[in-house]
Every structure is written in C-alpha cells, then in structure tokens.
Scaffold this active site. Structure first.
Site, PDB file in Angstrom:
ATOM      1  NE  ARG A 122     -21.998 -93.678   8.148  1.00  0.00           N
ATOM      2  CZ  ARG A 122     -21.099 -93.686   9.135  1.00  0.00           C
ATOM      3  NH1 ARG A 122     -20.429 -92.589   9.434  1.00  0.00           N
ATOM      4  NH2 ARG A 122     -20.859 -94.789   9.818  1.00  0.00           N
ATOM      5  CG  HIS A 145     -23.973 -98.096  12.715  1.00  0.00           C
ATOM      6  ND1 HIS A 145     -23.472 -98.548  11.510  1.00  0.00           N
ATOM      7  CD2 HIS A 145     -22.997 -97.300  13.244  1.00  0.00           C
ATOM      8  CE1 HIS A 145     -22.269 -98.030  11.325  1.00  0.00           C
ATOM      9  NE2 HIS A 145     -21.947 -97.290  12.358  1.00  0.00           N
ATOM     10  CD  GLN A 198     -19.873 -99.630  15.595  1.00  0.00           C
ATOM     11  OE1 GLN A 198     -19.499 -98.805  14.781  1.00  0.00           O
ATOM     12  NE2 GLN A 198     -19.034-100.252  16.410  1.00  0.00           N
ATOM     13  CG  ASP A 242     -23.046 -93.586  19.815  1.00  0.00           C
ATOM     14  OD1 ASP A 242     -22.031 -92.940  19.472  1.00  0.00           O
ATOM     15  OD2 ASP A 242     -24.029 -93.747  19.044  1.00  0.00           O
ATOM     16  CB  CYS A 276     -19.953 -97.135  17.757  1.00  0.00           C
ATOM     17  SG  CYS A 276     -20.701 -95.545  18.163  1.00  0.00           S
ATOM     18  NE  ARG A 307     -18.212-100.931  11.526  1.00  0.00           N
ATOM     19  CZ  ARG A 307     -18.603 -99.711  11.163  1.00  0.00           C
ATOM     20  NH1 ARG A 307     -18.421 -98.680  11.972  1.00  0.00           N
ATOM     21  NH2 ARG A 307     -19.217 -99.509  10.002  1.00  0.00           N
TER      22      ARG A 307
HETATM   23  N1   CP Z   1     -18.472 -96.097  14.190  1.00  0.00           N
HETATM   24  C1   CP Z   1     -18.562 -95.550  12.980  1.00  0.00           C
HETATM   25  O1   CP Z   1     -19.469 -95.829  12.206  1.00  0.00           O
HETATM   26  O2   CP Z   1     -17.579 -94.646  12.706  1.00  0.00           O
HETATM   27  P1   CP Z   1     -17.491 -93.691  11.436  1.00  0.00           P
HETATM   28  O3   CP Z   1     -18.606 -92.667  11.590  1.00  0.00           O
HETATM   29  O4   CP Z   1     -16.139 -93.065  11.517  1.00  0.00           O
HETATM   30  O5   CP Z   1     -17.690 -94.501  10.200  1.00  0.00           O
HETATM   31  N1  NVA Z   2     -25.071 -92.509  16.899  1.00  0.00           N
HETATM   32  C1  NVA Z   2     -23.962 -92.009  16.131  1.00  0.00           C
HETATM   33  C2  NVA Z   2     -23.101 -93.130  15.663  1.00  0.00           C
HETATM   34  C3  NVA Z   2     -21.860 -92.701  14.926  1.00  0.00           C
HETATM   35  C4  NVA Z   2     -21.047 -93.876  14.428  1.00  0.00           C
HETATM   36  C5  NVA Z   2     -24.483 -91.217  14.954  1.00  0.00           C
HETATM   37  O1  NVA Z   2     -25.469 -91.635  14.335  1.00  0.00           O
HETATM   38  O2  NVA Z   2     -23.920 -90.165  14.659  1.00  0.00           O
END
Ligand code: CP
Ligand code: NVA
Length: 323
Positions: free
Chosen positions: A106, A133, A136, A228, A267, A295
C-alpha cells in the site's frame, strides 16, 4: 496469466473465474468442508505486506486470509523498515523476494508499486495506490455477483471523487459487461487513460460506461449506488475540495431515484455525514459489511491464483467454477 496485480485489468482474462472461485470457496469454507479447510497453497510461505498508509480492512483481511491458506503474514509498517528512508523500492523488492512468496504493498505513488513489481521475483499485489485499488474491486464485484443472482441488465452507479477506487471499479464493471454510470464534480474526473481502458472493456462486453456531473442522473433506476470518501488518504490538506462535492452526498433523497432493489456499497472507511448519511449506511439495503468481509475471500482467490495457479485451478475445477 499475470505475474502481478497492479490494476484489476491485469487479471482480465480470468477475472470472472477468480470471483466465482472466491464465492464458491467462501461457501465451502463456511460450511466446514474439509477440502476447503485444508487448502494450503501458501504452506510454509511468508507473505509480506508493506503499508505506507493506515489500513483496517486490507491489513486484517490479508493477515487472516494468508493464514487460512496455510501461509504466514508479515506486516511491514513504513516506520519499521528501511524503505523510504535509506533504501530504494528496487533494492527492497530484491531483498524481500529472497524471503517471501508474495508481497502486498500500500503506497502513495502508483509508480512505486510498479517499481516494486518490476524488481520482484515473486507476485506483487497492489494493496492501494493513488491510482488503483484492485483488491477492493475484486471484493466489490464478488459482492455484486453474490447479491444479485441475475446480472443481466444490472446497473452500478458511482457518486463521488474520480479516485483510485472508482478507477478499478469502472474497469471491473467493464470487464464483466455490467452497465456503469459515474457522477463526479467538474475538476475531479477520473484518469482519462483508465476511463479509455474501461470503455474498451465495456464496448467489448456490450455494456454502458457513462460519465456525468449529475449524481441524480447517474443513480436513476440503478441497482447499486457506490461512494467513497471525498478526501482520500494523502489529501488531508485538501479540505477545500469538499465544496465541490455539494449535492454528491448519498442520502435517502438521492437513493429515492434508484431501482426499488437498490443496494448501497462503500469501500470503507466511511465518513458518515460527508459522502453518506447514517440512514443509508445503516439501511437494510446497505451491503457494506458483506463487501468488507469479501475483501478476504477475493484476496484469497487472487493470492492462490498468482502464487500457485495450478492449485487454484485444481480447486476451481473441483468446485465447478467455469473451468
Ligand atoms: N477499503 C479499504 O481498503 O480499507 P482499509 O483502508 O481499512 O484497508
Ligand atoms: N480513496 C480512498 C480509499 C480508502 C480505502 C483512499 O485512497 O484513501
């Protein structure tokens, strides 16, 4: 097949099988089926997960899912490793490949996860970047297929920012031939190159891919309303962005324009009161927690697919998943 998962269309050729595999495996595992409970394609394998940003769902779903596949997870938080301080992404990839069976990452810049993959001899899964993502989107489409028994004529609508989650969701809907309508405020449109990729998939699979600046238009007669956060991780100093999202909140008024069988998806984490109201989040038609659980099942399918494709295929064949 793909070596890595950077964006969801990396697994376009097997996407539907990956999702059906996850749906069937979840059923078998939950019913206590011995074959599913003893499916260990990651046996004795460590899978490392690097996080430059916080996570609840991704971290826990990977840790638990890796364990259930017989492997053991190593969570590597940015402050505890040399990456970004005294070591490059490429050197990190080379070192970690000597120990691990797969790496999830990440990060902020999508170029970093691409660089990690380019220098890794084991599969790399993007666990969220500024552009994509994919884990997701796999869970999202698994949830849609699970929730709606007939996907004929199904419509999925996005209301919100032109962000990473939208990018993979639009690609995924195009890949499955599901009509996709997305509303975003002017100035916050999705990446043009990714939209073009999603439009190509939709064309190939005979579905619609329609962008608009009008949330009401996007959700008209829709089956799924998805939103989101308006401010993503890394954009915390962009609070003035919020003004552009006036009228983009998913509330009962907006939802009233959808099909009677509408489902709400997010998400998560949700910023209740900003992009969505409590009334929608907590509504009987909200499937956000099934989506969060998925997930893990979707990632288990993706991990097995990338790390031990033969074992994944054999299990799929056993489950009768379109092989
Ligand atoms: N949706 C998602 O990726 O959640 P987290 O940021 O908690 O991993
Ligand atoms: N768009 C959001 C998604 C979080 C799971 C972000 O990137 O923070």
């Amino acid at each position: 097949m793909a070596d890595h998962l950077l964006a969801i269309d990396d697994v376009a050729e097997d996407f539907e099988d990956i999702l059906n595999w996850a749906i069937e495996f979840k059923k078998m595992w939950k019913s206590g089926d011995e074959i599913a409970l003893n499916f260990f394609p990651l046996a004795d394998m460590a899978v490392g997960s690097i996080y430059e940003k916080p996570s609840t769902r991704t971290r826990v779903s990977f840790e638990v899912g890796i364990n259930r596949l017989g492997g053991y997870p190593l969570t590597l938080l940015k402050n505890d490793i040399q990456l970004g301080k005294s070591e490059t992404v490429a050197d990190t990839a080379n070192v970690l490949s000597r120990f691990l069976g797969a790496i999830t990452y990440r990060c902020f810049a999508h170029a970093d996860v691409a660089e990690l993959a380019a220098n890794s001899s084991v599969p790399v899964l993007n666990a969220l970047s500024d552009k994509h993502h994919p884990c997701q989107a796999a869970a999202d489409l698994m949830t849609v297929l699970e929730h709606f028994s007939d996907r004929n004529g199904l419509k999925v609508s996005w209301v919100g920012d032109g962000n990473n989650v939208l990018h993979d969701l639009m690609l995924a809907c195009g890949m499955l031939g599901i009509d996709f309508h997305y509303a975003f405020p002017k100035g916050f449109e999705p990446d043009k190159g990714i939209v073009a990729r999603a439009e190509d998939f939709a064309k190939e699979n005979g579905s619609e891919m329609v962008g608009t600046n009008d949330p009401k238009e996007a959700v008209k007669d829709t089956n799924v309303i998805y939103t989101d956060v308006f401010i993503s991780m890394g954009e915390e100093d962009m609070k003035d962005k919020l003004a552009a999202f006036d009228g983009f909140q998913v509330n009962m008024d907006l939802v009233s324009g959808a099909n009677d069988n509408w489902a709400f998806m997010h998400c998560l984490p949700a910023h209740r009161g900003d992009e969505v109201t409590d009334a929608v989040m907590d509504h009987a038609n909200s499937i956000v927690f099934d989506q969060a659980e998925n997930r893990m099942w979707a990632q288990m399918s993706l991990l097995a697919y990338l790390v031990d494709n033969a074992a994944w295929g054999a299990m799929g064949e056993m489950m009768g998943v379109g092989f």
